[in-house]
Design a protein around this motif. Sequence first.
Motif, PDB file in Angstrom:
ATOM      1  N   TYR A 144       0.989  -1.190  -0.067  1.00 45.23           N
ATOM      2  CA  TYR A 144       0.031  -0.248  -0.086  1.00 45.23           C
ATOM      3  C   TYR A 144       0.840   1.364   0.209  1.00 45.23           C
ATOM      4  CZ  TYR A 144      -3.580  -2.988   1.285  1.00 45.23           C
ATOM      5  OH  TYR A 144      -4.826  -3.912   1.232  1.00 45.23           O
ATOM      6  N   GLU A 145       2.410   1.067   0.234  1.00 44.51           N
ATOM      7  CA  GLU A 145       2.711   2.159   0.471  1.00 44.51           C
ATOM      8  C   GLU A 145       3.050   3.140  -0.995  1.00 44.51           C
ATOM      9  OE1 GLU A 145       6.715   1.513   2.064  1.00 44.51           O
ATOM     10  OE2 GLU A 145       5.729   0.773   4.000  1.00 44.51           O
ATOM     11  N   GLN A 178      -3.569  20.112  -2.107  1.00 48.35           N
ATOM     12  CA  GLN A 178      -4.256  19.254  -3.118  1.00 48.35           C
ATOM     13  C   GLN A 178      -3.306  18.313  -3.529  1.00 48.35           C
ATOM     14  OE1 GLN A 178      -7.326  19.102  -4.087  1.00 48.35           O
ATOM     15  NE2 GLN A 178      -7.451  20.701  -2.559  1.00 48.35           N
ATOM     16  N   GLU A 179      -2.033  18.537  -3.783  1.00 44.52           N
ATOM     17  CA  GLU A 179      -0.958  17.716  -4.180  1.00 44.52           C
ATOM     18  C   GLU A 179      -0.757  16.449  -3.088  1.00 44.52           C
ATOM     19  OE1 GLU A 179       2.339  20.067  -4.836  1.00 44.52           O
ATOM     20  OE2 GLU A 179       1.790  20.745  -6.929  1.00 44.52           O
ATOM     21  N   LEU A 180      -0.910  17.169  -1.693  1.00 45.40           N
ATOM     22  CA  LEU A 180      -0.618  15.841  -0.694  1.00 45.40           C
ATOM     23  C   LEU A 180      -1.760  15.014  -0.744  1.00 45.40           C
ATOM     24  CD1 LEU A 180       0.823  15.210   1.722  1.00 45.40           C
ATOM     25  CD2 LEU A 180      -0.616  16.852   3.224  1.00 45.40           C
ATOM     26  N   LEU A 181      -2.829  15.563  -0.682  1.00 48.36           N
ATOM     27  CA  LEU A 181      -4.169  14.548  -0.834  1.00 48.36           C
ATOM     28  C   LEU A 181      -4.024  13.641  -2.215  1.00 48.36           C
ATOM     29  CD1 LEU A 181      -7.053  16.984  -0.014  1.00 48.36           C
ATOM     30  CD2 LEU A 181      -5.910  15.379   1.450  1.00 48.36           C
ATOM     31  N   GLN A 182      -3.829  14.211  -3.160  1.00 45.60           N
ATOM     32  CA  GLN A 182      -3.620  13.440  -4.629  1.00 45.60           C
ATOM     33  C   GLN A 182      -2.534  12.184  -4.274  1.00 45.60           C
ATOM     34  OE1 GLN A 182      -5.297  13.392  -7.255  1.00 45.60           O
ATOM     35  NE2 GLN A 182      -4.271  11.764  -7.972  1.00 45.60           N
ATOM     36  N   SER A 183      -1.438  12.586  -3.370  1.00 48.93           N
ATOM     37  CA  SER A 183      -0.376  11.533  -3.363  1.00 48.93           C
ATOM     38  C   SER A 183      -0.861  10.441  -2.440  1.00 48.93           C
ATOM     39  CB  SER A 183       0.785  12.236  -2.846  1.00 48.93           C
ATOM     40  OG  SER A 183       0.433  12.554  -1.573  1.00 48.93           O
ATOM     41  N   LYS A 184      -2.145  10.583  -1.612  1.00 45.81           N
ATOM     42  CA  LYS A 184      -2.715   9.732  -0.736  1.00 45.81           C
ATOM     43  C   LYS A 184      -3.735   8.963  -1.364  1.00 45.81           C
ATOM     44  CE  LYS A 184      -0.718  12.081   3.225  1.00 45.81           C
ATOM     45  NZ  LYS A 184      -1.006  12.714   4.364  1.00 45.81           N
ATOM     46  N   LEU A 185      -4.228   9.527  -2.596  1.00 43.32           N
ATOM     47  CA  LEU A 185      -5.295   8.903  -3.305  1.00 43.32           C
ATOM     48  C   LEU A 185      -5.295   7.475  -3.645  1.00 43.32           C
ATOM     49  CD1 LEU A 185      -8.006  10.158  -4.130  1.00 43.32           C
ATOM     50  CD2 LEU A 185      -7.282  10.402  -6.422  1.00 43.32           C
ATOM     51  N   ILE A 186      -4.142   7.130  -4.346  1.00 43.07           N
ATOM     52  CA  ILE A 186      -4.234   5.723  -4.818  1.00 43.07           C
ATOM     53  C   ILE A 186      -3.723   4.774  -3.625  1.00 43.07           C
ATOM     54  CG2 ILE A 186      -2.548   4.169  -6.204  1.00 43.07           C
ATOM     55  CD1 ILE A 186      -4.461   6.241  -7.849  1.00 43.07           C
ATOM     56  N   ASN A 190      -6.187   1.645  -3.014  1.00 41.29           N
ATOM     57  CA  ASN A 190      -5.645   0.248  -2.936  1.00 41.29           C
ATOM     58  C   ASN A 190      -6.299  -0.662  -1.792  1.00 41.29           C
ATOM     59  OD1 ASN A 190      -3.966   0.545  -5.150  1.00 41.29           O
ATOM     60  ND2 ASN A 190      -2.428   1.030  -4.108  1.00 41.29           N
ATOM     61  N   VAL A 191      -6.470   0.077  -0.627  1.00 35.88           N
ATOM     62  CA  VAL A 191      -7.180  -0.425   0.477  1.00 35.88           C
ATOM     63  C   VAL A 191      -8.696  -0.614   0.239  1.00 35.88           C
ATOM     64  CG1 VAL A 191      -7.660  -0.236   2.730  1.00 35.88           C
ATOM     65  CG2 VAL A 191      -5.780   0.698   1.961  1.00 35.88           C
ATOM     66  N   LEU A 258     -14.768  -3.358  -8.181  1.00 34.01           N
ATOM     67  CA  LEU A 258     -14.087  -2.283  -8.746  1.00 34.01           C
ATOM     68  C   LEU A 258     -13.105  -2.898  -9.889  1.00 34.01           C
ATOM     69  CD1 LEU A 258     -12.761  -0.639  -5.498  1.00 34.01           C
ATOM     70  CD2 LEU A 258     -14.592   0.176  -6.899  1.00 34.01           C
ATOM     71  N   ASN A 259     -13.049  -1.932 -11.045  1.00 32.87           N
ATOM     72  CA  ASN A 259     -12.317  -2.314 -12.010  1.00 32.87           C
ATOM     73  C   ASN A 259     -10.874  -1.404 -11.923  1.00 32.87           C
ATOM     74  OD1 ASN A 259     -11.210  -2.102 -14.448  1.00 32.87           O
ATOM     75  ND2 ASN A 259     -12.840  -2.908 -15.680  1.00 32.87           N
ATOM     76  N   ARG A 260      -9.972  -2.039 -11.441  1.00 32.48           N
ATOM     77  CA  ARG A 260      -8.686  -1.128 -11.317  1.00 32.48           C
ATOM     78  C   ARG A 260      -8.220  -0.245 -12.678  1.00 32.48           C
ATOM     79  NH1 ARG A 260      -5.152  -1.288  -7.246  1.00 32.48           N
ATOM     80  NH2 ARG A 260      -2.878  -0.630  -7.860  1.00 32.48           N
ATOM     81  N   THR A 261      -7.975  -0.967 -13.635  1.00 36.59           N
ATOM     82  CA  THR A 261      -7.649  -0.224 -14.905  1.00 36.59           C
ATOM     83  C   THR A 261      -8.517   1.028 -15.183  1.00 36.59           C
ATOM     84  OG1 THR A 261      -6.891  -2.276 -15.881  1.00 36.59           O
ATOM     85  CG2 THR A 261      -7.269  -0.480 -17.350  1.00 36.59           C
ATOM     86  N   SER A 262      -9.808   0.957 -15.050  1.00 42.22           N
ATOM     87  CA  SER A 262     -10.408   2.069 -15.373  1.00 42.22           C
ATOM     88  C   SER A 262     -10.540   3.257 -14.266  1.00 42.22           C
ATOM     89  CB  SER A 262     -12.053   1.712 -15.837  1.00 42.22           C
ATOM     90  OG  SER A 262     -12.766   1.079 -14.765  1.00 42.22           O
ATOM     91  N   ASP A 263     -10.471   2.615 -12.985  1.00 45.22           N
ATOM     92  CA  ASP A 263     -10.517   3.299 -11.780  1.00 45.22           C
ATOM     93  C   ASP A 263      -9.406   4.199 -11.881  1.00 45.22           C
ATOM     94  OD1 ASP A 263     -12.851   2.386 -10.980  1.00 45.22           O
ATOM     95  OD2 ASP A 263     -12.133   1.103  -9.439  1.00 45.22           O
ATOM     96  N   LEU A 264      -8.134   3.781 -12.168  1.00 44.96           N
ATOM     97  CA  LEU A 264      -6.787   4.371 -12.056  1.00 44.96           C
ATOM     98  C   LEU A 264      -6.956   5.419 -12.804  1.00 44.96           C
ATOM     99  CD1 LEU A 264      -4.217   1.653 -11.426  1.00 44.96           C
ATOM    100  CD2 LEU A 264      -5.283   3.494  -9.819  1.00 44.96           C
ATOM    101  N   ALA A 265      -7.650   5.513 -14.084  1.00 42.39           N
ATOM    102  CA  ALA A 265      -7.638   6.639 -15.179  1.00 42.39           C
ATOM    103  C   ALA A 265      -8.532   7.700 -14.689  1.00 42.39           C
ATOM    104  CB  ALA A 265      -8.298   5.873 -16.451  1.00 42.39           C
ATOM    105  N   LYS A 266      -9.552   7.399 -13.730  1.00 40.02           N
ATOM    106  CA  LYS A 266     -10.551   8.308 -13.216  1.00 40.02           C
ATOM    107  C   LYS A 266      -9.802   9.102 -12.062  1.00 40.02           C
ATOM    108  CE  LYS A 266     -14.629   5.631 -14.278  1.00 40.02           C
ATOM    109  NZ  LYS A 266     -15.677   4.745 -13.670  1.00 40.02           N
ATOM    110  N   LEU A 267      -8.925   8.322 -11.609  1.00 42.94           N
ATOM    111  CA  LEU A 267      -8.002   8.837 -10.351  1.00 42.94           C
ATOM    112  C   LEU A 267      -6.732   9.984 -11.045  1.00 42.94           C
ATOM    113  CD1 LEU A 267      -8.377   5.870  -7.905  1.00 42.94           C
ATOM    114  CD2 LEU A 267      -9.883   8.158  -8.234  1.00 42.94           C
TER     115      LEU A 267
END
Length: 275
Positions: A144-145, A178-186, A190-191, A258-267
């Motif tokens: 998760y790191e 915003q950048e800090l929150l974005q860094s924790k989004l993925i 994953n959790v 969840l669909n990881r591929t499409s979700d990561l594109a949305k994120l």
Amino acid sequence: MTSSTFTAPFLVRLFKSLDTLIALHYSTNYFSSIVRLSSISKQVLNLTEETLVVIKSIYPESYHLERITDDVTIDVYSEEAEDRDRQRSLLIQNIETRQQTFKSCLDSWFDKGCPITFKLAQKTTASPRKPAKVTKPANPRLKYEFHEKKVDSDLPLLERIRLKSSMKKNASPHKRKQELLQSKLIPIYNVLYEQSPKFGAAKTINLSIARLQQLIKDSLNMPLSETEIGQVLNGLQDRLGLDVVAIGDTQVLKIPKLNRTSDLAKLAPETVSES
């Protein structure tokens, strides 16, 4: 045998609290061990062996109760044992219907003079099967790191450090946030992905927000406040269309497959909600 000790409002509140707790447990643990009275009696006020027997006498199809040594197990009621896993996963969807049924049964029970028609039976157990060995990763946090991607550059190391420091100083506080929150989004996604349905029996997994926040803190090796987790969850909710519902006084996140591929594109990086 009869019991007229308990009032209707008391029994309705007790059943609602118990049913909500059982439903939340089985919505994510429908293949796990059965709920035991000893493990939840402190979480539901006035829940005892006596009140469980009263509930079962009022509403026979409420639960499957059995005594095991000095404890009582509480499971969903199912006429077919092989259908019990499915009934567990559907329990949370039927809470409102079950509460209405309980109230109807309660009226009839009082009209009949409050009879106690159920008696706890001692469960006869066969020789237990040896559980399958579960191998845990040496450090489950590692997956998760968040690892910063290395960027190739022709600039000397010292110049790259100075440039990065200068960019951070010039960025607005809002942008840095915003950048800090974005860094924790993925990492937080994953959790959620690990908790999403992996079996055909359930269309969604329901996790209370409090439980999810603790799970995220336990899983990620990074400093996170509840406020930050809430902000990131808001961002995930908006971008992935996740639903948060209230079950009693508990806020619950409904996690679909969840669909990881499409979700990561949305994120992909964009503004994360701070609401």
